[in-house]
Design a protein around this motif. Structure first.
Motif, PDB file in Angstrom:
ATOM      1  N   ASP A 121       0.648  -1.047  -0.060  1.00 30.62           N
ATOM      2  CA  ASP A 121      -0.146  -0.273  -0.083  1.00 30.62           C
ATOM      3  C   ASP A 121       0.717   1.574  -0.117  1.00 30.62           C
ATOM      4  O   ASP A 121       2.212   1.132  -0.034  1.00 30.62           O
ATOM      5  N   ASP A 122       0.180   2.158  -0.948  1.00 33.78           N
ATOM      6  CA  ASP A 122       1.337   3.228  -0.660  1.00 33.78           C
ATOM      7  C   ASP A 122       2.081   3.648  -1.582  1.00 33.78           C
ATOM      8  O   ASP A 122       3.089   4.355  -0.550  1.00 33.78           O
TER       9      ASP A 122
ATOM     10  N   GLU B 286      -3.827   4.454  -6.722  1.00 37.14           N
ATOM     11  CA  GLU B 286      -5.020   5.037  -6.186  1.00 37.14           C
ATOM     12  C   GLU B 286      -5.602   6.609  -5.858  1.00 37.14           C
ATOM     13  O   GLU B 286      -3.940   7.260  -6.427  1.00 37.14           O
TER      14      GLU B 286
END
Ligand code: C2E
Ligand code: CA
Ligand code: CA
Ligand code: CA
Length: 277
Positions: free
Chosen positions: A179-180, A236
């Protein structure tokens, strides 16, 4: 009005005190939130850039407190991490997702993979893998439907201890997503060691995609690198058509963001995204 002279000072004091009190409040209230049924999960769709069809969704926790009102995860997750309450919250989230998956599958719906966030702090528990295993066993849920999202920072610190846990989780059948990506250290070495399936490009790159050429170059490089390693890429924070078009040209696999849809309650997700087998 009359006391304007030290008004600034008073305000400063008050704001420090109220910040402190707010945190104390949240901390105390968080301890009861699970037992009092104050959490719910929202789901945000992740769609294929090519087909526009749903290929995944991310479970995001929501806390609605009867007096404090809705508290954002951006505010309470860090407190839950500091206090260790995240351990119970993490288990609650995974169990909810497993139960929801079972409900959807037994209603004969086609359910894409559901992503669950794991916090860095959860990796410090020596029994993370076994407590996760217990939940899927209890709920009789197949881990192949679940993607575990870990952030770069949670994994980077201590590769030696995180690696065997990730391999264990993979052996249960879970998929793993980073993630990220790009937001943290970005020491690239770990990427080739970790058993990863999906890489999620942080929204800070996506949001500058069409205004900052360097963000565009980095995003393209991340996508190409991922494909070279057989990873799927999710961008995202996609908020505009321009961003989506740009990501399409870069061959990004999936997108998630307000332009597609916001995180939503289960009923809404069912209505708009899930079809019968
Ligand atoms: P995250 O894992 O990076 O989740 C994505 C966040 O971006 C979500 O915020 C989502 O609502 C938001 N988002 C989605 N599309 C867009 C967009 O187009 N633009 C912008 N600006 N934002 C978008 P949310 O739900 O407020 O969660 C914030 C963070 O709290 C999450 O970031 C995650 O780190 C943490 N969190 C949320 N739920 C959980 C959970 O169940 N467990 C754990 N450990 N952390 C969670
Ligand atoms: Ca996430
Ligand atoms: Ca993220
Ligand atoms: Ca995050």
């Amino acid at each position: 009005q009359a006391k304007l002279q030290n008004g600034g000072f008073q305000f400063f004091n008050k704001s420090i005190i109220s910040t402190f009190l707010r945190k104390l409040d949240l901390e105390n209230e968080l301890r009861w939130a699970i037992a009092k049924n104050q959490f719910t999960l929202f789901y945000q769709p992740q769609v294929s850039v090519e087909t526009g069809r749903i290929e995944g969704m991310e479970a995001l926790i929501r806390w609605n407190h009867p007096i404090l009102g809705p508290v954002s995860p951006g505010e309470f997750i860090p407190i839950a991490e500091e206090t260790g309450i995240i351990m119970d919250i993490g288990k609650w989230v995974l169990k909810e997702v497993c139960l929801q998956l079972n409900r959807w599958l037994s209603a004969s719906l086609v359910v894409p993979a559901i992503a669950v966030n794991l916090s860095a702090r959860q990796f410090l528990a020596p029994d993370l893998a076994s407590s996760i295993h217990e939940i899927v066993h209890q709920t009789n849920c197949n881990p192949k439907h679940i993607v575990l999202e870990i952030t770069e920072s949670s994994s980077m610190h201590d590769i030696e201890s995180v690696l065997p846990i990730l391999h264990e989780l993979k052996s249960f059948g879970f998929q793993i997503a980073i993630d990220d990506f790009g937001k943290g250290y970005s020491a690239l070495g770990y990427i080739k060691q970790f058993p990863i399936d999906i890489l999620k490009i942080d929204k800070s790159f996506v949001q500058e995609l069409t205004s900052d050429s360097k963000s565009a170059v980095i995003t393209k490089a991340i996508i190409d690198m991922s494909h070279g390693m057989d990873l799927r890429v999710i961008a995202e924070g996609v908020e505009t058509l321009e961003q989506l078009e740009c990501l399409r040209r870069m061959n990004c696999d999936m997108v998630q963001g307000y332009f597609i849809d916001r995180p939503m309650p289960t009923e809404q997700l069912e209505k708009h995204y899930l079809n019968e087998v």
